[in-house]
Motif scaffolding. Structure first.
Motif, PDB file in Angstrom:
ATOM      1  N   SER A   1       0.805  -1.224   0.000  1.00 15.14           N
ATOM      2  CA  SER A   1       0.000   0.000   0.000  1.00 15.14           C
ATOM      3  C   SER A   1       0.837   1.273   0.000  1.00 15.14           C
ATOM      4  CB  SER A   1      -0.920   0.008   1.226  1.00 15.14           C
ATOM      5  OG  SER A   1      -0.147   0.038   2.429  1.00 15.14           O
ATOM      6  N   GLN A   2       2.167   1.135   0.053  1.00 16.34           N
ATOM      7  CA  GLN A   2       3.016   2.322   0.177  1.00 16.34           C
ATOM      8  C   GLN A   2       2.820   3.295  -0.983  1.00 16.34           C
ATOM      9  OE1 GLN A   2       4.144  -0.839   0.419  1.00 16.34           O
ATOM     10  NE2 GLN A   2       4.627  -1.014   2.594  1.00 16.34           N
ATOM     11  N   TYR A   3       2.647   2.764  -2.200  1.00 13.40           N
ATOM     12  CA  TYR A   3       2.484   3.640  -3.358  1.00 13.40           C
ATOM     13  C   TYR A   3       1.249   4.540  -3.230  1.00 13.40           C
ATOM     14  CZ  TYR A   3       6.072   1.890  -6.611  1.00 13.40           C
ATOM     15  OH  TYR A   3       7.252   1.584  -7.251  1.00 13.40           O
ATOM     16  N   GLU A   4       0.228   4.076  -2.530  1.00 17.25           N
ATOM     17  CA  GLU A   4      -0.966   4.897  -2.380  1.00 17.25           C
ATOM     18  C   GLU A   4      -0.648   6.216  -1.690  1.00 17.25           C
ATOM     19  OE1 GLU A   4      -3.829   2.500  -0.372  1.00 17.25           O
ATOM     20  OE2 GLU A   4      -3.652   0.841  -1.810  1.00 17.25           O
ATOM     21  N   GLN A   5       0.373   6.185  -0.840  1.00 15.14           N
ATOM     22  CA  GLN A   5       0.790   7.402  -0.144  1.00 15.14           C
ATOM     23  C   GLN A   5       1.888   8.149  -0.911  1.00 15.14           C
ATOM     24  OE1 GLN A   5       1.137   6.851   4.260  1.00 15.14           O
ATOM     25  NE2 GLN A   5       0.697   4.715   3.802  1.00 15.14           N
TER      26      GLN A   5
ATOM     27  N   ILE B   1      -1.498   3.711 -10.532  1.00 12.71           N
ATOM     28  CA  ILE B   1      -0.988   4.826 -11.328  1.00 12.71           C
ATOM     29  C   ILE B   1      -2.087   5.825 -11.673  1.00 12.71           C
ATOM     30  CG2 ILE B   1       0.912   3.454 -12.261  1.00 12.71           C
ATOM     31  CD1 ILE B   1      -0.615   3.309 -14.916  1.00 12.71           C
ATOM     32  N   GLU B   2      -3.324   5.507 -11.357  1.00  9.70           N
ATOM     33  CA  GLU B   2      -4.409   6.469 -11.509  1.00  9.70           C
ATOM     34  C   GLU B   2      -4.089   7.752 -10.736  1.00  9.70           C
ATOM     35  OE1 GLU B   2      -7.904   8.122 -12.800  1.00  9.70           O
ATOM     36  OE2 GLU B   2      -7.245   6.099 -13.358  1.00  9.70           O
ATOM     37  N   LEU B   3      -3.329   7.607  -9.653  1.00  8.35           N
ATOM     38  CA  LEU B   3      -2.950   8.757  -8.840  1.00  8.35           C
ATOM     39  C   LEU B   3      -2.064   9.737  -9.597  1.00  8.35           C
ATOM     40  CD1 LEU B   3      -2.134   6.812  -5.559  1.00  8.35           C
ATOM     41  CD2 LEU B   3      -4.039   8.407  -5.859  1.00  8.35           C
ATOM     42  N   LEU B   4      -1.476   9.283 -10.717  1.00 11.36           N
ATOM     43  CA  LEU B   4      -0.494  10.081 -11.451  1.00 11.36           C
ATOM     44  C   LEU B   4      -1.063  10.701 -12.714  1.00 11.36           C
ATOM     45  CD1 LEU B   4       2.544   7.651 -11.057  1.00 11.36           C
ATOM     46  CD2 LEU B   4       2.096   9.751  -9.756  1.00 11.36           C
TER      47      LEU B   4
END
Length: 351
Positions: free
Chosen positions: A241-245, A272-275
């Protein structure tokens, strides 16, 4: 104008490092000592760089690096020769949150660090003389630098020391941009380890490092190289879950590109939706194994990614550096990246 070697909007590249020839350095280990006498080293490094670039061009990569052939290590390559940093007389220190081992050899900070001039511009010029393709140069990020140093002076807090190195990195990055680097990438694996510190000051240090740099900037955030200790940790880990942060943090910065790992870990590509709005270098090659991915495996990952990123912002990439792999495996993995990208580009062209 950037050449589209992969035949369309999706491009192929690597994170940065490639294996060194066995005649140059001991293979399959990090921080390997040079095997060439000091007086012959400049010529040997030039030859290794040429071979590295040729292998990337032959594989069909769109953006190339120097394979970090002129550096014993991706961090020390920047720190070598910097005032007040000793990269010869190493000491042991807990690093990377002791995720992989209790202590690791690190350089020593023995005074006030000072930038004494460009460290990597010469490396960049050597690559640009060998190819017309866009060239990326990699630098360690400020958080990763301070985690990889033992401060024997104690004049600054860890956060303040990261800001000092961010300013020094910024000067290097600007020099690289002026010398023609198409991309300057900062490697920050520590963003996936020290999440609270990344939120409190790590992302601020990264923004200081990229401020005013006149070319494309990127950050590489991964779960570590492909060595045995790291691979064992990945095999046992169940929390990805680290990438979520960390990705949510860098999404709010002015960084242009973000490189992420998905092949060797249980990370859902959907993160990668976060990007949205940034270039994504999608890690689809496991750097911890000699087994070579097929182009279709690469293509499958790219197709999934297209639900979250526009094709012109998507790169087929490695999880991390390939320095620990054999030269044969590294070359084959790069070919798979380019061929996988070409498959999906043809599909896009066909509608």
């Amino acid at each position: 104008m950037k050449p589209q070697v992969s035949g369309g909007p999706i491009r192929a590249t690597i994170v940065g490092s490639l294996p060194k020839p066995a005649w140059l350095a001991v293979p399959n280990i990090l921080q390997a000592p040079w095997k060439v006498p000091t007086e012959d080293l400049p010529e040997a490094l030039a030859d290794a760089t040429r071979l590295s670039v040729e292998s990337q061009v032959a594989a069909g990569l769109d953006v190339v690096t120097d394979g970090e052939q002129r550096r014993r290590h991706y961090i020390w390559g920047f720190l070598d020769g910097m005032a007040a940093v000793d990269t010869v007389n190493l000491v042991l220190k807990p690093t990377r949150g002791q995720r992989f081992r209790e202590e690791a050899p690190v350089a020593r900070l023995v005074g006030e660090p000072e930038w004494t001039g460009p460290r990597l511009v010469e490396h960049l010029r050597a690559v640009r003389a060998l190819t017309k393709r866009p060239v990326k140069v990699t630098l360690p990020g400020p958080m990763t630098i301070v985690d990889s140093l033992r401060d024997e002076v104690g004049r600054h807090s860890t956060a303040d020391l990261a800001m000092i190195f961010a300013d020094l990195l910024n000067r290097e990055a600007k020099a690289l941009a002026d010398a023609g680097a198409a991309v300057v990438q900062f490697d920050e694996p520590c963003f996936n380890i020290y999440l609270d510190q990344a939120r409190e000051w790590g992302v601020v240090a990264l923004e200081r490092a990229i401020a005013g740099v006149g070319t494309t900037t990127g950050v590489h955030i991964c779960y570590g190289y492909g060595g045995a200790e790291v691979s064992d940790w990945k095999a046992a880990n169940r929390d990805w879950s680290q990438y979520e942060q960390s990705l949510a943090l860098v999404a709010r910065t002015d960084i242009d590109q973000v490189s992420v790992e998905t092949a060797a870990v249980g990370v859902d590509i959907g993160v990668i939706e976060l990007l949205r709005g940034k270039d994504v270098l999608l890690g689809l090659v496991d750097v911890g194994k000699e087994a070579v991915e097929t182009p279709e495996v690469i293509a499958r990952g790219l197709r999934r990614a297209l639900d979250h990123v526009a094709p012109q912002r998507l790169f087929a990439c490695t999880d991390c550096g390939l320095v620990l792999r054999s030269r044969e495996a590294a070359a084959a993995k790069m070919r798979a990246l380019a061929e996988g990208a070409a498959i999906v580009n043809r599909e896009l062209a066909d509608g």
